[in-house]
Scaffold this active site. Sequence first.
Site, PDB file in Angstrom:
ATOM      1  NE  ARG A   1      50.769   5.129  41.241  1.00 39.77           N
ATOM      2  CZ  ARG A   1      51.630   4.218  41.681  1.00 39.77           C
ATOM      3  NH1 ARG A   1      52.101   3.301  40.861  1.00 39.77           N
ATOM      4  NH2 ARG A   1      52.009   4.217  42.944  1.00 39.77           N
TER       5      ARG A   1
ATOM      6  CD  GLN B   1      43.527  13.205  55.781  1.00 43.69           C
ATOM      7  OE1 GLN B   1      43.367  12.131  55.226  1.00 43.69           O
ATOM      8  NE2 GLN B   1      44.717  13.761  55.914  1.00 43.69           N
TER       9      GLN B   1
ATOM     10  CB  SER C   1      47.860   1.785  54.972  1.00 40.99           C
ATOM     11  OG  SER C   1      48.723   2.793  55.432  1.00 40.99           O
TER      12      SER C   1
ATOM     13  N   GLY D   1      59.844   6.130  52.923  1.00 44.59           N
ATOM     14  CA  GLY D   1      60.524   6.821  54.004  1.00 44.59           C
ATOM     15  C   GLY D   1      61.683   5.956  54.506  1.00 44.59           C
TER      16      GLY D   1
ATOM     17  CD  GLU E   1      57.969  10.097  54.145  1.00 42.11           C
ATOM     18  OE1 GLU E   1      57.520   9.576  53.102  1.00 42.11           O
ATOM     19  OE2 GLU E   1      58.025   9.478  55.224  1.00 42.11           O
TER      20      GLU E   1
ATOM     21  NE  ARG F   1      19.142 -20.728  40.895  1.00 40.68           N
ATOM     22  CZ  ARG F   1      17.899 -20.396  40.534  1.00 40.68           C
ATOM     23  NH1 ARG F   1      17.292 -21.085  39.577  1.00 40.68           N
ATOM     24  NH2 ARG F   1      17.277 -19.407  41.121  1.00 40.68           N
TER      25      ARG F   1
ATOM     26  CE1 TYR G   1      15.171 -24.682  38.343  1.00 41.34           C
ATOM     27  CE2 TYR G   1      12.830 -24.710  37.846  1.00 41.34           C
ATOM     28  CZ  TYR G   1      13.891 -24.243  38.598  1.00 41.34           C
ATOM     29  OH  TYR G   1      13.674 -23.332  39.595  1.00 41.34           O
TER      30      TYR G   1
ATOM     31  CG  ASN H   1       9.656 -23.523  40.222  1.00 37.93           C
ATOM     32  OD1 ASN H   1       9.716 -23.351  39.011  1.00 37.93           O
ATOM     33  ND2 ASN H   1      10.541 -23.025  41.063  1.00 37.93           N
ATOM     34  CE1 TYR H   2       6.834 -16.392  40.440  1.00 32.50           C
ATOM     35  CE2 TYR H   2       7.513 -16.080  38.161  1.00 32.50           C
ATOM     36  CZ  TYR H   2       7.128 -15.547  39.371  1.00 32.50           C
ATOM     37  OH  TYR H   2       7.039 -14.189  39.531  1.00 32.50           O
TER      38      TYR H   2
HETATM   39  C1  UD1 Z   1      54.022   6.703  53.706  1.00 29.86           C
HETATM   40  C2  UD1 Z   1      55.127   7.106  54.652  1.00 29.86           C
HETATM   41  C3  UD1 Z   1      56.433   6.517  54.168  1.00 29.86           C
HETATM   42  C4  UD1 Z   1      56.320   5.002  54.049  1.00 29.86           C
HETATM   43  C5  UD1 Z   1      55.148   4.661  53.149  1.00 29.86           C
HETATM   44  C6  UD1 Z   1      54.916   3.179  53.137  1.00 29.86           C
HETATM   45  C7  UD1 Z   1      54.417   9.247  55.457  1.00 29.86           C
HETATM   46  C8  UD1 Z   1      54.648  10.721  55.391  1.00 29.86           C
HETATM   47  N1  UD1 Z   1      55.210   8.528  54.694  1.00 29.86           N
HETATM   48  O1  UD1 Z   1      54.297   7.236  52.435  1.00 29.86           O
HETATM   49  O2  UD1 Z   1      57.455   6.804  55.082  1.00 29.86           O
HETATM   50  O3  UD1 Z   1      57.533   4.464  53.542  1.00 29.86           O
HETATM   51  O4  UD1 Z   1      53.950   5.287  53.629  1.00 29.86           O
HETATM   52  O5  UD1 Z   1      53.972   2.856  52.181  1.00 29.86           O
HETATM   53  O6  UD1 Z   1      53.601   8.782  56.199  1.00 29.86           O
HETATM   54  N2  UD1 Z   1      46.434   8.749  53.513  1.00 29.86           N
HETATM   55  C9  UD1 Z   1      45.356   9.394  54.072  1.00 29.86           C
HETATM   56  N3  UD1 Z   1      45.350  10.750  54.084  1.00 29.86           N
HETATM   57  C10 UD1 Z   1      46.373  11.487  53.574  1.00 29.86           C
HETATM   58  C11 UD1 Z   1      47.472  10.810  53.002  1.00 29.86           C
HETATM   59  C12 UD1 Z   1      47.471   9.439  53.000  1.00 29.86           C
HETATM   60  O7  UD1 Z   1      44.417   8.767  54.544  1.00 29.86           O
HETATM   61  O8  UD1 Z   1      46.276  12.704  53.629  1.00 29.86           O
HETATM   62  C13 UD1 Z   1      46.429   7.277  53.515  1.00 29.86           C
HETATM   63  C14 UD1 Z   1      46.498   6.711  52.130  1.00 29.86           C
HETATM   64  O9  UD1 Z   1      45.191   6.474  51.619  1.00 29.86           O
HETATM   65  C15 UD1 Z   1      47.217   5.407  52.378  1.00 29.86           C
HETATM   66  C16 UD1 Z   1      48.137   5.719  53.534  1.00 29.86           C
HETATM   67  O10 UD1 Z   1      47.607   6.862  54.162  1.00 29.86           O
HETATM   68  O11 UD1 Z   1      46.346   4.397  52.788  1.00 29.86           O
HETATM   69  C17 UD1 Z   1      49.581   5.969  53.096  1.00 29.86           C
HETATM   70  O12 UD1 Z   1      49.584   7.031  52.179  1.00 29.86           O
HETATM   71  P1  UD1 Z   1      50.608   7.053  50.944  1.00 29.86           P
HETATM   72  O13 UD1 Z   1      50.431   8.335  50.204  1.00 29.86           O
HETATM   73  O14 UD1 Z   1      50.537   5.788  50.217  1.00 29.86           O
HETATM   74  O15 UD1 Z   1      51.992   7.039  51.708  1.00 29.86           O
HETATM   75  P2  UD1 Z   1      53.193   8.024  51.580  1.00 29.86           P
HETATM   76  O16 UD1 Z   1      52.847   9.314  52.249  1.00 29.86           O
HETATM   77  O17 UD1 Z   1      53.632   8.083  50.185  1.00 29.86           O
END
Ligand code: UD1
Length: 484
Positions: free
Chosen positions: A8, A71, A98, A135, A177, A360, A393, A413-414
Amino acid sequence: MAAGKGTRMKSRLPKVLHRLAGQPLIGRVIDTATRLGAAQVVVVTGHGAEEVEGAVRGLAGPSVALDFARQEPQLGTGHAVQQAAPKLPDAGTVLVLSGDVPLIAEDTLRALVAACGGERLALLTVELDDPTGYGRVIRAPAPRQAEAVPHGEPAGSGAAQRLPRGGSGAQVQAIVEHKDANEAQRAIREIYSGVMAAPAAALKRWLGRLGNDNAQGEYYLTDVARIAVEEGTAVVAEMIGDAMQVAGVNSPSQLAALERTWQRREAERLMDAGVRLADPARFDLRGELACGPDVEIDVGCIFEGRVTLGEGVRIGAHCVIANVRIDDGAVIHPFTHIDGGKEGASVGAGALVGPYARLRPGAQLGAEVHVGNFVEIKNSTLADGAKANHLAYLGDATVGARVNYGAGSITANYDGANKHRTVIGDDVHVGSNCVLVAPITVGAGGTVGGGSTVTKSTEPGALTVARGRQVSFPNWQRPKKAPK
Ligand code: UD1
Ligand code: CA
C-alpha cells in the site's frame, strides 16, 4: 520483522526504509532496541532484502551486534521469527518488534521485558475503539477476585495482579486473528500490538509447534500465546493507553499521520522547556535541537542533524537549518538555508543572517557578523563584526574583523582543478562587484575599488583598483537613424 512488502505504500522503496522525522522507520526501531541494551539485533528481511540489509548496516552504530535472517517466501509473522530463531541464544529474553512500527517507546519496552521477567510470555496490548483487522486478546472468563488469588498467597501477588490497568484482569488464553475470530471475539477491543517479549528457549520451542491451519494459511506468531498456555507458562498482557506507539505504517497517509504525531510531541517537549514556537503544527525536527532560554522560532522552519541555539536566538519564518551552532542573541531572518554538513557551521553571538542567506559546511561566523540577502558562504571564517550584506559569495576565505564586503563581490576560489584560499585582513573594505582571484591576500586596512578583478595580493592600507580606467568624451553625439 522487516520482510513484508508494504504494497500500500505504492513505492519502489522497501516500506521500512521510508523516513519518519528524517530517519528510516527501521533505524528508529533498531535505535530503540539499542537503547534498551539489546545484546543482539536480528533483522528478518525478505522483500527488498539486499536494500534493507545494506541500509540497516549503514544505520546501526558499531556497538550493535547486528545479524540478518532471510525470510523467502513470507509465510507469516511466526514464519518470520522462525527464520531468526537459529541466530538466537537460548539464554535471555527475545523482544519481537516490527520494522514498520516506529514510535514504540523505550520505557514501554522496558516494562514489557520486566513483565516477561525471563519466564513469562508478555504481550503488549492496547484497547482500540475500532479493532478491525487486529488480533484480539482472548482472556479466560473473568474469575471472581477471591478465586483468582492462589491458595496460600496473600492477595495482591500472583499473576492475576500482575495484569496492568485495563483489560478484564482475567488470564490471557490466546490471540485470535481478526479473520479467524467469531462475532463474540470480534467484539473484544483489546488487541495484540505486534510486540511481545518471551524467554528465548521457550519461544524457540513454541515456534517449532506453529501450524498454518487458519483463515490466511499463514504461520501466525500469535499462536505462541495459546501454546504457552497449553504448556502451563504464564501469559501476561502489558496494556498501554497510547495507541500511536504501536501504530504501523502501511500507507503514505499513515506515515504522514505518525510524522505529525511525532512532530507534535517534539514541539510540546520543546515548548515545555521554554522554547517559543509560533505554531507547533508548523514545526519540523528531523534531528536533535538543543535550545537555550528565550529561543523563538517562527512558522515553517525545519531543523535537521544537530542544531544548537543559544539564549535569545530568533529564527524567522521558513528557514531550513541543519548542523550548526547559533550563539546567544543571533537572529536568522526568514528563508535562510543553513547546512553545516559533516564539518558543521557556527554563527556567533549577536550575528544577523538573512533573509535569503545560505551558509554551507565550514561557515564560521564570529560575533556581530552580518550576512544579508543572497549571500552564500562556504568553508570560510568571518571574524567579529564582518559584514557581507548583499548578493555575495565567500568560499574558502578567511575574512578579518570588521571587513565590509560589497554587494556582488565574489571569491574566485576554483581554478577548474583546485580550490585556493582568499585571505582578507582586518578592516578591509571591498567595494561592489569585485572578483578576488585566489590564492590572494588583501592586506589589513586596505580598500578594493568597486568592479575590480584582483589577481595579486595587496599591501596593508593600500587602495587597489583593477579595472579599465574611465574615459569620457564631452558632448558625445549618438548616431541617428537616416530619415526615410
Ligand atoms: C499482526 C498480528 C496481529 C496484530 C498486528 C498488529 C500476527 C499473525 N498477527 O498482524 O495479531 O494485531 O500484527 O499490527 O502476527 N512480516 C514479516 N514476514 C511475514 C509477515 C509479516 O516480516 O511473513 C512483518 C511485516 O513486515 C510487519 C510485521 O511483520 O513488519 C507485521 O506484519 P503485518 O502483516 O502487518 O501483521 P498482521 O499479520 O496483519
Ligand atoms: Ca499479514
